[in-house]
Design a protein around this motif. Sequence first.
Motif, PDB file in Angstrom:
ATOM      1  N   ALA A  10       0.835  -1.203   0.000  1.00  0.00           N
ATOM      2  CA  ALA A  10       0.000   0.000   0.000  1.00  0.00           C
ATOM      3  C   ALA A  10       0.867   1.249   0.000  1.00  0.00           C
ATOM      4  O   ALA A  10       0.549   2.247  -0.648  1.00  0.00           O
ATOM      5  CB  ALA A  10      -0.937  -0.005   1.200  1.00  0.00           C
ATOM      6  N   LEU A  28      -8.458  -1.714  -4.187  1.00  0.00           N
ATOM      7  CA  LEU A  28      -7.463  -2.352  -3.327  1.00  0.00           C
ATOM      8  C   LEU A  28      -8.128  -3.287  -2.314  1.00  0.00           C
ATOM      9  O   LEU A  28      -7.541  -3.621  -1.299  1.00  0.00           O
ATOM     10  CB  LEU A  28      -6.638  -1.292  -2.589  1.00  0.00           C
ATOM     11  CG  LEU A  28      -5.702  -0.461  -3.445  1.00  0.00           C
ATOM     12  CD1 LEU A  28      -5.025   0.617  -2.611  1.00  0.00           C
ATOM     13  CD2 LEU A  28      -4.661  -1.338  -4.114  1.00  0.00           C
ATOM     14  N   ALA A  38      -3.602   2.003   5.187  1.00  0.00           N
ATOM     15  CA  ALA A  38      -4.636   3.020   4.956  1.00  0.00           C
ATOM     16  C   ALA A  38      -4.080   4.410   5.223  1.00  0.00           C
ATOM     17  O   ALA A  38      -4.395   5.362   4.507  1.00  0.00           O
ATOM     18  CB  ALA A  38      -5.846   2.746   5.851  1.00  0.00           C
ATOM     19  N   ILE A  41      -2.051   5.421   2.179  1.00  0.00           N
ATOM     20  CA  ILE A  41      -2.955   5.784   1.087  1.00  0.00           C
ATOM     21  C   ILE A  41      -3.564   7.155   1.377  1.00  0.00           C
ATOM     22  O   ILE A  41      -3.658   8.009   0.492  1.00  0.00           O
ATOM     23  CB  ILE A  41      -4.052   4.718   0.895  1.00  0.00           C
ATOM     24  CG1 ILE A  41      -3.463   3.376   0.458  1.00  0.00           C
ATOM     25  CG2 ILE A  41      -5.128   5.213  -0.071  1.00  0.00           C
ATOM     26  CD1 ILE A  41      -2.869   3.342  -0.927  1.00  0.00           C
ATOM     27  N   LEU A  56     -11.487   0.249  -0.625  1.00  0.00           N
ATOM     28  CA  LEU A  56     -10.579  -0.271   0.401  1.00  0.00           C
ATOM     29  C   LEU A  56     -11.274  -1.320   1.263  1.00  0.00           C
ATOM     30  O   LEU A  56     -10.886  -1.547   2.405  1.00  0.00           O
ATOM     31  CB  LEU A  56     -10.071   0.874   1.279  1.00  0.00           C
ATOM     32  CG  LEU A  56      -9.195   1.913   0.599  1.00  0.00           C
ATOM     33  CD1 LEU A  56      -8.869   3.049   1.558  1.00  0.00           C
ATOM     34  CD2 LEU A  56      -7.924   1.287   0.080  1.00  0.00           C
ATOM     35  N   ASN A  59     -10.071  -4.848   4.359  1.00  0.00           N
ATOM     36  CA  ASN A  59      -8.640  -4.678   4.552  1.00  0.00           C
ATOM     37  C   ASN A  59      -8.242  -4.573   6.015  1.00  0.00           C
ATOM     38  O   ASN A  59      -7.135  -4.151   6.312  1.00  0.00           O
ATOM     39  CB  ASN A  59      -8.160  -3.420   3.806  1.00  0.00           C
ATOM     40  CG  ASN A  59      -7.767  -3.714   2.389  1.00  0.00           C
ATOM     41  OD1 ASN A  59      -6.872  -4.502   2.142  1.00  0.00           O
ATOM     42  ND2 ASN A  59      -8.444  -3.087   1.450  1.00  0.00           N
ATOM     43  N   TRP A  92     -15.528   3.829  -0.694  1.00  0.00           N
ATOM     44  CA  TRP A  92     -14.648   2.984   0.100  1.00  0.00           C
ATOM     45  C   TRP A  92     -15.449   2.300   1.177  1.00  0.00           C
ATOM     46  O   TRP A  92     -16.375   2.860   1.735  1.00  0.00           O
ATOM     47  CB  TRP A  92     -13.464   3.746   0.661  1.00  0.00           C
ATOM     48  CG  TRP A  92     -13.807   4.915   1.525  1.00  0.00           C
ATOM     49  CD1 TRP A  92     -14.357   6.098   1.145  1.00  0.00           C
ATOM     50  CD2 TRP A  92     -13.609   5.018   2.932  1.00  0.00           C
ATOM     51  NE1 TRP A  92     -14.506   6.927   2.201  1.00  0.00           N
ATOM     52  CE2 TRP A  92     -14.061   6.296   3.312  1.00  0.00           C
ATOM     53  CE3 TRP A  92     -13.085   4.159   3.889  1.00  0.00           C
ATOM     54  CZ2 TRP A  92     -14.014   6.729   4.633  1.00  0.00           C
ATOM     55  CZ3 TRP A  92     -13.037   4.594   5.194  1.00  0.00           C
ATOM     56  CH2 TRP A  92     -13.493   5.861   5.545  1.00  0.00           C
TER      57      TRP A  92
END
Length: 111
Positions: A10, A28, A38, A41, A56, A59, A92
């Motif tokens: 990431a 992702l 995270a 990102i 996302l 995750n 997300w």
Amino acid sequence: MWNRIGAEGASKIAESLVSNKSLVSLDLGNNSIGDEGASKIAESLVSNKSLVSLDLGYNSIGAEGASKITDSLNKNRQSQRCGSNHFVWFTWLINPVVGALLLVEASSAKS
């Protein structure tokens, strides 16, 4: 099967998002990036102006990572607003419980 890029992967993707001007969608999901990934990102989202869809989901992103993503999206959206009436929308997915906590946090901040 997913790639399981983790926080390190990431971080590499985040580095490229800072200068990328053409990518509009990034999935992702299911990559085990966690809060650390995270956060990386999130840092890149502040300056990225092309990405309009980011997944996302699944995750293991907790409240810390979700909060950083939310802050970055707000900063990005504010800078986008300055230049035009175009709003960038991000998709997300996070743990529903974490999502609910963020909504409560946002509501409390407005009071």
